[in-house]
Design a protein around this motif. Structure first.
Motif, PDB file in Angstrom:
ATOM      1  N   ALA A   1       0.848  -1.207   0.000  1.00  0.00           N
ATOM      2  CA  ALA A   1       0.000   0.000   0.000  1.00  0.00           C
ATOM      3  C   ALA A   1       0.879   1.252   0.000  1.00  0.00           C
ATOM      4  O   ALA A   1       0.586   2.219  -0.711  1.00  0.00           O
ATOM      5  CB  ALA A   1      -0.923  -0.019   1.206  1.00  0.00           C
ATOM      6  N   LEU A   2       1.974   1.226   0.761  1.00  0.00           N
ATOM      7  CA  LEU A   2       2.845   2.407   0.819  1.00  0.00           C
ATOM      8  C   LEU A   2       3.491   2.694  -0.539  1.00  0.00           C
ATOM      9  O   LEU A   2       3.831   3.819  -0.851  1.00  0.00           O
ATOM     10  CB  LEU A   2       3.931   2.221   1.891  1.00  0.00           C
ATOM     11  N   LEU A   3       3.684   1.648  -1.344  1.00  0.00           N
ATOM     12  CA  LEU A   3       4.270   1.844  -2.677  1.00  0.00           C
ATOM     13  C   LEU A   3       3.191   1.978  -3.752  1.00  0.00           C
ATOM     14  O   LEU A   3       3.505   1.938  -4.942  1.00  0.00           O
ATOM     15  CB  LEU A   3       5.210   0.693  -3.032  1.00  0.00           C
ATOM     16  N   ASN A   4       1.947   2.107  -3.317  1.00  0.00           N
ATOM     17  CA  ASN A   4       0.850   2.296  -4.272  1.00  0.00           C
ATOM     18  C   ASN A   4       0.722   1.125  -5.243  1.00  0.00           C
ATOM     19  O   ASN A   4       0.369   1.311  -6.414  1.00  0.00           O
ATOM     20  CB  ASN A   4       1.081   3.582  -5.059  1.00  0.00           C
ATOM     21  N   ILE A   5       1.045  -0.064  -4.755  1.00  0.00           N
ATOM     22  CA  ILE A   5       0.893  -1.260  -5.587  1.00  0.00           C
ATOM     23  C   ILE A   5      -0.539  -1.756  -5.388  1.00  0.00           C
ATOM     24  O   ILE A   5      -0.954  -2.015  -4.255  1.00  0.00           O
ATOM     25  CB  ILE A   5       1.943  -2.330  -5.194  1.00  0.00           C
ATOM     26  N   GLN A   6      -1.273  -1.841  -6.479  1.00  0.00           N
ATOM     27  CA  GLN A   6      -2.689  -2.200  -6.363  1.00  0.00           C
ATOM     28  C   GLN A   6      -2.845  -3.647  -5.890  1.00  0.00           C
ATOM     29  O   GLN A   6      -2.074  -4.512  -6.312  1.00  0.00           O
ATOM     30  CB  GLN A   6      -3.375  -2.039  -7.719  1.00  0.00           C
ATOM     31  N   PRO A   7      -3.834  -3.904  -5.055  1.00  0.00           N
ATOM     32  CA  PRO A   7      -4.003  -5.273  -4.542  1.00  0.00           C
ATOM     33  C   PRO A   7      -4.323  -6.277  -5.653  1.00  0.00           C
ATOM     34  O   PRO A   7      -4.933  -5.925  -6.662  1.00  0.00           O
ATOM     35  CB  PRO A   7      -5.189  -5.167  -3.583  1.00  0.00           C
ATOM     36  N   ALA A   8      -3.896  -7.505  -5.427  1.00  0.00           N
ATOM     37  CA  ALA A   8      -4.231  -8.592  -6.356  1.00  0.00           C
ATOM     38  C   ALA A   8      -5.694  -8.964  -6.170  1.00  0.00           C
ATOM     39  O   ALA A   8      -6.336  -8.566  -5.194  1.00  0.00           O
ATOM     40  CB  ALA A   8      -3.345  -9.797  -6.059  1.00  0.00           C
ATOM     41  N   THR A   9      -6.214  -9.761  -7.092  1.00  0.00           N
ATOM     42  CA  THR A   9      -7.592 -10.228  -6.971  1.00  0.00           C
ATOM     43  C   THR A   9      -7.710 -11.118  -5.727  1.00  0.00           C
ATOM     44  O   THR A   9      -8.657 -11.033  -4.964  1.00  0.00           O
ATOM     45  CB  THR A   9      -7.972 -11.048  -8.233  1.00  0.00           C
ATOM     46  N   GLN A  10      -6.732 -11.990  -5.552  1.00  0.00           N
ATOM     47  CA  GLN A  10      -6.709 -12.863  -4.365  1.00  0.00           C
ATOM     48  C   GLN A  10      -5.271 -13.181  -3.986  1.00  0.00           C
ATOM     49  O   GLN A  10      -4.396 -13.211  -4.850  1.00  0.00           O
ATOM     50  CB  GLN A  10      -7.407 -14.186  -4.655  1.00  0.00           C
ATOM     51  N   TYR A  11      -5.074 -13.445  -2.705  1.00  0.00           N
ATOM     52  CA  TYR A  11      -3.755 -13.844  -2.204  1.00  0.00           C
ATOM     53  C   TYR A  11      -3.870 -15.215  -1.523  1.00  0.00           C
ATOM     54  O   TYR A  11      -3.940 -15.287  -0.292  1.00  0.00           O
ATOM     55  CB  TYR A  11      -3.248 -12.830  -1.171  1.00  0.00           C
ATOM     56  N   PRO A  12      -3.947 -16.310  -2.276  1.00  0.00           N
ATOM     57  CA  PRO A  12      -4.085 -17.608  -1.610  1.00  0.00           C
ATOM     58  C   PRO A  12      -2.816 -17.973  -0.826  1.00  0.00           C
ATOM     59  O   PRO A  12      -1.711 -17.646  -1.235  1.00  0.00           O
ATOM     60  CB  PRO A  12      -4.285 -18.576  -2.790  1.00  0.00           C
ATOM     61  N   ARG A  13      -3.046 -18.622   0.313  1.00  0.00           N
ATOM     62  CA  ARG A  13      -1.907 -19.035   1.150  1.00  0.00           C
ATOM     63  C   ARG A  13      -1.581 -20.499   0.868  1.00  0.00           C
ATOM     64  O   ARG A  13      -2.493 -21.338   0.778  1.00  0.00           O
ATOM     65  CB  ARG A  13      -2.259 -18.910   2.627  1.00  0.00           C
ATOM     66  N   ALA A  14      -0.296 -20.788   0.813  1.00  0.00           N
ATOM     67  CA  ALA A  14       0.119 -22.177   0.562  1.00  0.00           C
ATOM     68  C   ALA A  14      -0.447 -23.106   1.630  1.00  0.00           C
ATOM     69  O   ALA A  14      -0.984 -24.174   1.319  1.00  0.00           O
ATOM     70  CB  ALA A  14       1.644 -22.262   0.521  1.00  0.00           C
ATOM     71  N   SER A  15      -0.375 -22.677   2.892  1.00  0.00           N
ATOM     72  CA  SER A  15      -0.797 -23.580   3.978  1.00  0.00           C
ATOM     73  C   SER A  15      -2.301 -23.879   3.916  1.00  0.00           C
ATOM     74  O   SER A  15      -2.767 -24.824   4.547  1.00  0.00           O
ATOM     75  CB  SER A  15      -0.455 -22.964   5.335  1.00  0.00           C
ATOM     76  N   GLU A  16      -3.053 -23.068   3.186  1.00  0.00           N
ATOM     77  CA  GLU A  16      -4.491 -23.306   3.066  1.00  0.00           C
ATOM     78  C   GLU A  16      -4.848 -23.936   1.716  1.00  0.00           C
ATOM     79  O   GLU A  16      -6.012 -24.032   1.353  1.00  0.00           O
ATOM     80  CB  GLU A  16      -5.255 -21.979   3.258  1.00  0.00           C
ATOM     81  N   SER A  17      -3.829 -24.332   0.971  1.00  0.00           N
ATOM     82  CA  SER A  17      -4.066 -24.921  -0.358  1.00  0.00           C
ATOM     83  C   SER A  17      -3.516 -26.347  -0.427  1.00  0.00           C
ATOM     84  O   SER A  17      -3.208 -26.850  -1.511  1.00  0.00           O
ATOM     85  CB  SER A  17      -3.387 -24.062  -1.434  1.00  0.00           C
ATOM     86  N   ILE A  18      -3.374 -26.971   0.723  1.00  0.00           N
ATOM     87  CA  ILE A  18      -2.744 -28.291   0.780  1.00  0.00           C
ATOM     88  C   ILE A  18      -3.577 -29.333   0.012  1.00  0.00           C
ATOM     89  O   ILE A  18      -3.033 -30.168  -0.709  1.00  0.00           O
ATOM     90  CB  ILE A  18      -2.523 -28.730   2.257  1.00  0.00           C
ATOM     91  N   GLU A  19      -4.919 -29.239   0.160  1.00  0.00           N
ATOM     92  CA  GLU A  19      -5.775 -30.197  -0.550  1.00  0.00           C
ATOM     93  C   GLU A  19      -5.530 -30.136  -2.063  1.00  0.00           C
ATOM     94  O   GLU A  19      -5.459 -31.162  -2.744  1.00  0.00           O
ATOM     95  CB  GLU A  19      -7.258 -29.895  -0.282  1.00  0.00           C
ATOM     96  N   LEU A  20      -5.393 -28.899  -2.561  1.00  0.00           N
ATOM     97  CA  LEU A  20      -5.157 -28.714  -4.002  1.00  0.00           C
ATOM     98  C   LEU A  20      -3.855 -29.382  -4.405  1.00  0.00           C
ATOM     99  O   LEU A  20      -3.751 -30.002  -5.474  1.00  0.00           O
ATOM    100  CB  LEU A  20      -5.017 -27.225  -4.346  1.00  0.00           C
ATOM    101  N   MET A  21      -2.854 -29.240  -3.555  1.00  0.00           N
ATOM    102  CA  MET A  21      -1.539 -29.813  -3.875  1.00  0.00           C
ATOM    103  C   MET A  21      -1.610 -31.340  -3.864  1.00  0.00           C
ATOM    104  O   MET A  21      -1.050 -32.004  -4.741  1.00  0.00           O
ATOM    105  CB  MET A  21      -0.494 -29.339  -2.865  1.00  0.00           C
ATOM    106  N   ILE A  22      -2.325 -31.871  -2.865  1.00  0.00           N
ATOM    107  CA  ILE A  22      -2.445 -33.335  -2.782  1.00  0.00           C
ATOM    108  C   ILE A  22      -3.131 -33.874  -4.042  1.00  0.00           C
ATOM    109  O   ILE A  22      -2.670 -34.850  -4.642  1.00  0.00           O
ATOM    110  CB  ILE A  22      -3.196 -33.753  -1.490  1.00  0.00           C
ATOM    111  N   GLU A  23      -4.207 -33.184  -4.447  1.00  0.00           N
ATOM    112  CA  GLU A  23      -4.916 -33.610  -5.678  1.00  0.00           C
ATOM    113  C   GLU A  23      -3.994 -33.572  -6.892  1.00  0.00           C
ATOM    114  O   GLU A  23      -3.977 -34.475  -7.722  1.00  0.00           O
ATOM    115  CB  GLU A  23      -6.067 -32.637  -5.977  1.00  0.00           C
ATOM    116  N   LEU A  24      -3.227 -32.484  -6.975  1.00  0.00           N
ATOM    117  CA  LEU A  24      -2.341 -32.313  -8.130  1.00  0.00           C
ATOM    118  C   LEU A  24      -1.235 -33.380  -8.137  1.00  0.00           C
ATOM    119  O   LEU A  24      -0.918 -33.973  -9.181  1.00  0.00           O
ATOM    120  CB  LEU A  24      -1.728 -30.899  -8.095  1.00  0.00           C
ATOM    121  N   ILE A  25      -0.708 -33.658  -6.962  1.00  0.00           N
ATOM    122  CA  ILE A  25       0.358 -34.661  -6.875  1.00  0.00           C
ATOM    123  C   ILE A  25      -0.204 -36.043  -7.252  1.00  0.00           C
ATOM    124  O   ILE A  25       0.425 -36.809  -7.998  1.00  0.00           O
ATOM    125  CB  ILE A  25       0.988 -34.667  -5.458  1.00  0.00           C
TER     126      ILE A  25
END
Ligand code: AMP
Ligand code: ZN
Length: 471
Positions: A119-143
């Motif tokens: 915010a201090l550098l005026n960088i516009q927010p992304a649409t979403q910021y998914p966290r790796a630790s909350e995407s474990i199911e996705l990783m398991i499926e992909l693996i």
């Protein structure tokens, strides 16, 4: 717009594959410390691409992940199961140990700082910021999918490895060929009995009993993900298998992006990312900016000197993203003055009638369009500022347009015109900071200074106590 495509090794026209929508995936921060200004340079690259695309009428879907597990102390991340790294060398766990707090509390703390710095550098927010630790199911499926398609296998020790030889076009981003990656090669790891081939890398790593945090149950036992699989899983989930642009710093070209490409393409049976775009590294006062070398500049260091953080943004844009650059205190100070000069003029010019000068706008747009030549764009701005043949009202309208991409808040109040209204909140913070300093609680006093900076208030400590200045 045109950008330098690392894989194609040339400047190419970027064309959104989904009509009207540009899909961008940006590798996000590893949240074990404050992001330094070098990291911010890479995040700014994504912001400039996003702003330019929006300027050109596209909708941007930007996903930036938060790496809060799996990025090891070694720069290369999880290359294999035997890289001489204990599994407690996860960057988040190392920091959690140092600060004696649990791992996810550490991660959330630095994630919050990351958002503040953006915010201090005026960088516009992304649409979403998914966290790796909350995407474990996705990783398991992909693996599981990669195992089913014979691109991955479970090793003797219960880790899951990607079978590098199963992906024939491995190396197209970096130019590294599999048969040239000898055992012991820096990024690949030593000979390892768990691997079928020395360049195979871990998608999932079985954890030792001593690792008590950041582990998950999987069909292959208890463990944790590799850094590279995180980005494949999150990018495929949130953007699908037609991603226009993938950004990151140049160090991520190999192995991180090479491995990510192999995983995503192997699972999807298509070329998932169209353009790989990399930003060159930032040096600070002539030396590499990295935590390990102790040469780090933070956004908060600049705020602490009562300099406008957007002076960093301006200094960074004086160079094109693709050239290595050396940031210095001199350049940040000079940019701070430039910002104020421009804002003072813009404030005066804002009262005059005017319209956009199409000639200058065209020059500016083509500089940015041609592989984000921000340096040239800023030169055009300076020429326009001094051009006596253009009316002040026209200068105002044209520069206002430039600022949609530059993001320098050029209509902000210049320093010498700013006044502070001491609200209750500001007064309370100032009083709390006096107490913190009396107690020699420097960390607390710095935290309060950052909070005040967010409210536009700078503090200087002198013999007369705290002096406040507008930011
Ligand atoms: P990390 O938080 O270490 O995962 O890095 C976040 C981003 O910053 C990655 O895209 C890196 O490539 C990038 N990066 C790291 N160091 C620098 C640097 N000195 N200059 C520019 N980008 C960097
Ligand atoms: Zn990544």
């Amino acid at each position: 717009m045109k950008l330098y495509d690392t894989k194609r090794r040339k400047i190419v026209e970027i064309i959104a594959q989904t009509p009207g929508v540009l899909k961008i995936y940006a590798c996000g921060p590893t949240v074990y410390r404050d992001a330094h200004v070098g990291n911010m340079r890479t995040f700014l690259l994504t912001d400039l691409i996003k702003r330019l695309a929006q300027y050109q009428g596209l909708k941007v879907e930007l996903i930036q992940n938060i790496t809060d597990v799996g990025h090891m102390a070694d720069d290369a991340g999880l290359g294999g199961v035997d890289e001489g790294q204990a599994d407690t060398e996860d960057r988040i766990l190392v920091q959690a140990g140092k600060e004696s707090i649990d791992a996810l509390t550490i991660a959330r703390k630095y994630e919050e700082s990351f958002h503040k710095d953006l915010a201090l550098l005026n960088i516009q927010p992304a649409t979403q910021y998914p966290r790796a630790s909350e995407s474990i199911e996705l990783m398991i499926e992909l693996i599981a999918k990669l195992i089913a398609k014979n691109h991955a296998y479970v090793s003797q020790d219960g880790s899951v490895l990607f079978d590098a030889k199963s992906f024939p076009t491995y190396g197209q981003i970096s130019g590294n060929k599999l048969d040239e990656l000898k055992p012991g090669y820096r990024f690949v790891g030593k000979e390892d009995s768990n691997k079928k081939f020395h360049a195979d890398w871990a998608l999932w790593k079985k954890s030792s009993e001593s690792r008590t945090q950041l582990t998950w149950q999987t069909p292959w036992g208890v463990g944790y993900p590799g850094w590279h699989i995180e980005c494949s899983a999150m990018s495929l989930k949130f953007l699908g298998n037609k991603i226009d642009i993938h950004t990151g710093g140049i160090d991520l070209r190999f192995p991180h992006h090479e491995d990510e490409r192999a995983q995503s393409n192997a699972a999807s049976e298509t070329e998932v990312v169209n353009h790989w775009i990399h930003g060159e590294h930032l040096l600070f006062e002539g030396r590499k900016m990295s935590k390990s070398s102790g040469n780090v500049l933070l956004v908060s260091d600049v705020v602490q000197k009562n300099l406008d953080p957007l002076a960093i943004r301006l200094s960074l844009m004086e160079h094109r993203y693709r050239s290595q650059m050396d940031l210095t205190w001199n350049s940040i100070n000079a940019s701070h003055k430039t910002l104020n000069r421009l804002r003072e003029k813009m404030q005066i010019w804002s009262n005059k009638e005017g319209k956009i000068d199409e000639n200058y706008l065209k020059q500016f747009e083509s500089a940015l369009d041609e592989d984000l030549d921000t340096n040239k764009g800023l030169q055009i701005l300076r020429t326009l500022e001094k051009d006596e043949s253009v009316s002040e009202g026209n200068k105002y309208q044209t520069i206002l347009k430039f600022d949609e991409i530059l993001g320098l808040n050029l209509t902000a109040t210049p320093e010498n015109k700013k006044e502070i209204t001491l609200t209750k909140e500001i007064e309370t913070l100032l009083a709390q900071r006096v107490i913190a300093r009396n107690e020699k609680n420097w960390q607390k006093s710095d935290e309060i200074r950052d909070q005040l900076a967010q409210l536009g208030v700078g503090v200087k400590d002198s013999n007369n106590g705290q002096e406040v200045t507008p930011l």
